[in-house]
Scaffold this active site. Structure first.
Site: not given
Length: 298
Positions: A148, A172, A244, A247, A270, A279
């Site tokens: 990110r 995150k 992004h 990514r 994730h 994806y």
């Protein structure tokens, strides 16, 4: 209870209890500020405790005239989270958004770049400048590690474990993970770190920050966006791209080359595999290859 008081408590809850980053907290509170602005415009004196479902429904109706369904859905979700907090803390008995439905929206598939487009973007960098060498190292890291933009600008020299073939990434909620880094990406980082960075006048508290601006401070998210936008314009790329996008391309290209979803999930950081599954939707051809290769009746 006044709005500003409730909002301050909510921000502390998001930071301490949920461990969210400043950017995530700002996004959550932005939705509450929109509601506060609406009440002020309409000269309505409702507090977070007294506001009714009817008033919030009218706010949603009004804002739907100016934003798309996806933004509308995000605002409803943000407000629902805020009022859930007030219920959790016993400030309210119920959430005024309980019966308010979000608009039905399809899942937005992220834009991706081909390997050819990524190569062209990186080739367009002017390597005759110190900033050019830095920019090449940054884009190679974005794409090579699937970071990110916030993870990129916060990367430390002490996070580089090249002998082991990994970098430590803080994602995150300050959650850390180790991401593999290939030799070619290591090479470009080392060129910048060893040959370019020593000539930058490093400011106090930024001694360990890997990528620096020309004043010796941490780069901003906006600067990374600007660098990528200018490169896209330079090569005449018509796609709307951002940091992004690199990514997304990282994950898509791994999947196309038969990487498994669980490994991609771990590298992207994730929490849920369902986030990574987007994806699969990008590359349905991959699914056909899996069936052809592994099904007993192929």
């Amino acid at each position: 209870m006044k709005w500003q008081h409730a909002l301050k408590d909510y921000q502390l809850y998001l930071k301490i209890e949920r461990g969210l980053s400043k950017n995530s907290i700002d996004n959550y509170t932005l939705d509450v500020h929109k509601l506060m602005g609406y009440l002020e415009t309409k000269n309505l004196s409702y507090t977070p405790i007294s506001i009714t479902p009817d008033i919030i429904q009218q706010f949603i109706y009004d804002i739907a005239k100016t934003v798309n369904e996806r933004t509308q859905s995000r605002i409803i979700s943000g407000l629902r989270s805020f009022f859930n907090y007030l219920v959790f803390e016993d400030y309210r008995n119920s959430n005024p958004l309980e019966l308010i439905e979000s608009p039905k929206i399809g899942r937005k598939l992220p834009d991706t770049l081909s390997e050819f487009e990524i190569d062209n973007l990186i080739k367009a960098i002017d390597l005759s400048t110190h900033e050019g060498e830095r920019n090449r190292a940054m884009l190679e890291t974005l794409y090579g590690c699937g970071l990110r933009v916030s993870e990129l600008i916060n990367l430390k020299i002490s996070d580089l474990f090249f002998d082991e073939g990994f970098i430590k990434v803080t994602g995150k909620g300050d959650k850390q993970r180790f991401v593999p880094i290939v030799k070619s990406t290591q090479k470009y980082i080392n060129i910048y770190k060893d040959q370019i960075r020593p000539h930058v006048p490093i400011q106090p508290s930024h001694e360990d920050t890997l990528f620096l601006n020309r004043r010796g401070k941490q780069l901003t998210r906006a600067m990374i966006f600007t660098i990528i936008k200018q490169l896209a314009e330079r090569i005449g790329l018509k796609k709307s791209i951002s940091p992004h996008t690199f990514r997304h391309s990282f994950a898509t290209h791994l999947l196309q080359n038969n990487a498994d979803l669980r490994s991609i999930q771990m590298m992207l950081g994730h929490e849920s595999i369902t986030t990574t599954e987007i994806y699969v939707h990008l590359d349905k051809g991959h699914l056909s290859k899996v069936v052809e290769k592994y099904h007993p009746r192929k």
